[in-house]
Design an enzyme around this catalytic site. Structure first.
Site, PDB file in Angstrom:
ATOM      1  N   ARG A 101       0.607  -0.973  -0.141  1.00 54.95           N
ATOM      2  CA  ARG A 101       0.007   0.047  -0.098  1.00 54.95           C
ATOM      3  C   ARG A 101       0.839   1.231  -0.098  1.00 54.95           C
ATOM      4  NH1 ARG A 101      -4.903   0.150   4.328  1.00 54.95           N
ATOM      5  NH2 ARG A 101      -3.288   0.770   5.585  1.00 54.95           N
ATOM      6  N   THR A 105      -0.911   7.637  -0.828  1.00 50.34           N
ATOM      7  CA  THR A 105      -2.350   7.143  -1.506  1.00 50.34           C
ATOM      8  C   THR A 105      -3.253   6.143  -0.848  1.00 50.34           C
ATOM      9  OG1 THR A 105      -1.709   5.840  -2.994  1.00 50.34           O
ATOM     10  CG2 THR A 105      -1.424   8.226  -3.644  1.00 50.34           C
ATOM     11  N   ASP A 197      -0.414  -3.911  12.206  1.00 54.50           N
ATOM     12  CA  ASP A 197       0.349  -4.217  10.885  1.00 54.50           C
ATOM     13  C   ASP A 197       0.710  -5.755  10.960  1.00 54.50           C
ATOM     14  OD1 ASP A 197       2.402  -4.646   8.777  1.00 54.50           O
ATOM     15  OD2 ASP A 197       2.297  -2.486   8.559  1.00 54.50           O
ATOM     16  N   ASP A 200       4.252  -6.678   9.914  1.00 61.15           N
ATOM     17  CA  ASP A 200       5.348  -6.556  10.809  1.00 61.15           C
ATOM     18  C   ASP A 200       5.122  -7.525  12.012  1.00 61.15           C
ATOM     19  OD1 ASP A 200       6.660  -4.590   9.488  1.00 61.15           O
ATOM     20  OD2 ASP A 200       5.327  -3.056  10.452  1.00 61.15           O
TER      21      ASP A 200
HETATM   22  C1  PRP Z   1      -1.106  -4.991   4.185  1.00 59.50           C
HETATM   23  C2  PRP Z   1      -2.216  -6.293   4.291  1.00 59.50           C
HETATM   24  C3  PRP Z   1      -2.987  -6.037   2.800  1.00 59.50           C
HETATM   25  C4  PRP Z   1      -2.924  -4.783   2.762  1.00 59.50           C
HETATM   26  C5  PRP Z   1      -4.417  -4.521   3.084  1.00 59.50           C
HETATM   27  O1  PRP Z   1       0.004  -4.994   3.427  1.00 59.50           O
HETATM   28  O2  PRP Z   1      -1.341  -7.413   4.305  1.00 59.50           O
HETATM   29  O3  PRP Z   1      -2.156  -6.685   1.854  1.00 59.50           O
HETATM   30  O4  PRP Z   1      -2.491  -4.083   3.692  1.00 59.50           O
HETATM   31  O5  PRP Z   1      -4.755  -3.046   2.852  1.00 59.50           O
HETATM   32  P1  PRP Z   1      -6.020  -2.791   1.963  1.00 59.50           P
HETATM   33  O6  PRP Z   1      -6.912  -3.566   2.092  1.00 59.50           O
HETATM   34  O7  PRP Z   1      -6.251  -1.269   2.299  1.00 59.50           O
HETATM   35  O8  PRP Z   1      -5.317  -2.689   0.579  1.00 59.50           O
HETATM   36  P2  PRP Z   1       1.122  -4.086   3.229  1.00 59.50           P
HETATM   37  O9  PRP Z   1       0.776  -3.164   2.378  1.00 59.50           O
HETATM   38  O10 PRP Z   1       1.105  -3.344   4.673  1.00 59.50           O
HETATM   39  O11 PRP Z   1       2.382  -4.725   2.737  1.00 59.50           O
HETATM   40  P3  PRP Z   1       3.082  -5.904   3.927  1.00 59.50           P
HETATM   41  O12 PRP Z   1       2.105  -7.255   3.812  1.00 59.50           O
HETATM   42  O13 PRP Z   1       4.323  -6.143   3.135  1.00 59.50           O
HETATM   43  O14 PRP Z   1       3.282  -5.609   5.060  1.00 59.50           O
HETATM   44  N1  URA Z   2      -2.700  -3.611   6.694  1.00 61.82           N
HETATM   45  C1  URA Z   2      -2.590  -4.013   8.040  1.00 61.82           C
HETATM   46  O1  URA Z   2      -1.463  -4.839   8.143  1.00 61.82           O
HETATM   47  N2  URA Z   2      -3.355  -3.576   8.881  1.00 61.82           N
HETATM   48  C2  URA Z   2      -4.132  -2.900   8.700  1.00 61.82           C
HETATM   49  O2  URA Z   2      -5.406  -2.787   9.653  1.00 61.82           O
HETATM   50  C3  URA Z   2      -4.566  -2.305   7.515  1.00 61.82           C
HETATM   51  C4  URA Z   2      -3.847  -2.611   6.613  1.00 61.82           C
END
Ligand code: PRP
Ligand code: URA
Length: 206
Positions: A101, A105, A197, A200
């Site tokens: 994400r 944005t 998160d 993380d």
């Molecule tokens: C997180 C999560 C989803 C996304 C959800 O990933 O694992 O993929 O955000 O958010 P959305 O529904 O608003 O798109 P992130 O982009 O943080 O990446 P990561 O898994 O590498 O930490």
């Molecule tokens: N991605 C996450 O890991 N947690 C949230 O709550 C939203 C997006």
């Protein structure tokens, strides 16, 4: 359409997953276990074929899963759910979608894609623990459909009304299985109460 799996075993484990004091080792184990329960429910109607098996006593009329299954974790947090699916369906193929994400944005940005060739009739299971704005899931579904996927289900752990509505707006043919529909998104587009998160917490990166 979404299906909230309210089984006490799922909800018990989800309560532990959410806890801020749950460290990454236990978080990973819980994510895997919850995924197994969610997929057990999600695969309730998967096509089976009859087989005859010889037991030590007699022949038994049995059934075996007769569908090609392709699991698609959304990187990175979806990787924390992959083993849970593979323990249920060891023969599944695996495709990867790398999306993050954008910090400003909140839109998904693709950085990696490796999908098995489209197979007629195959069932795709998209896994990502968090369905927040729904952007990452909706983008993955669009890419899979453009790649020839005919049957897709989504398995997420925590979702919210905004994200489920966004996915349904463009992909109302795709059922979404979740352990919880939480209250709302905050200003940073994090799910409340959520679990923070997911990436993380799974990988101990913060
Ligand atoms: C997180 C999560 C989803 C996304 C959800 O990933 O694992 O993929 O955000 O958010 P959305 O529904 O608003 O798109 P992130 O982009 O943080 O990446 P990561 O898994 O590498 O930490
Ligand atoms: N991605 C996450 O890991 N947690 C949230 O709550 C939203 C997006």
């Amino acid at each position: 359409m979404h299906i909230e799996v309210t089984h006490p075993c799922v909800q018990h484990k989800l309560s532990l997953l959410r806890d801020v004091d749950t460290g990454h080792t236990q978080f990973r184990q819980l994510a895997r276990e919850i995924t197994q329960f969610l997929c057990y429910e999600a695969l309730k109607h998967v096509p089976v074929a009859p087989v005859t098996v010889t037991t030590p006593l007699a022949e038994a009329a049995c059934h075996r899963i007769a569908t090609d299954i392709i699991v698609v974790p959304i990187l990175r947090a979806g990787v924390g759910m992959l083993d849970g699916v593979l323990e249920l369906v060891p023969t599944a193929r695996v495709g990867f979608m790398g999306l993050y994400r954008d910090a400003d944005t909140k839109q998904p940005v693709e950085y990696y894609r490796k999908l098995p060739a489209a197979r007629p009739g195959a069932l795709h299971i998209v896994v990502d623990p968090m369905l927040a704005t729904g952007g990452s899931t909706a983008e993955t579904l669009s890419i899979l459909k453009a790649n020839g996927a005919e049957q897709i289900i989504v398995v997420a752990i925590v979702s919210c009304p905004e994200g489920l509505a966004a996915v349904a707006e463009h992909h109302d043919d795709v059922p979404v299985y979740v352990a919880s529909v939480d209250s709302h998104l905050d200003d940073r587009k994090y799910i409340v109460p959520g679990l923070g998160d997911a990436g993380d917490r799974l990988f101990g990166t913060r």
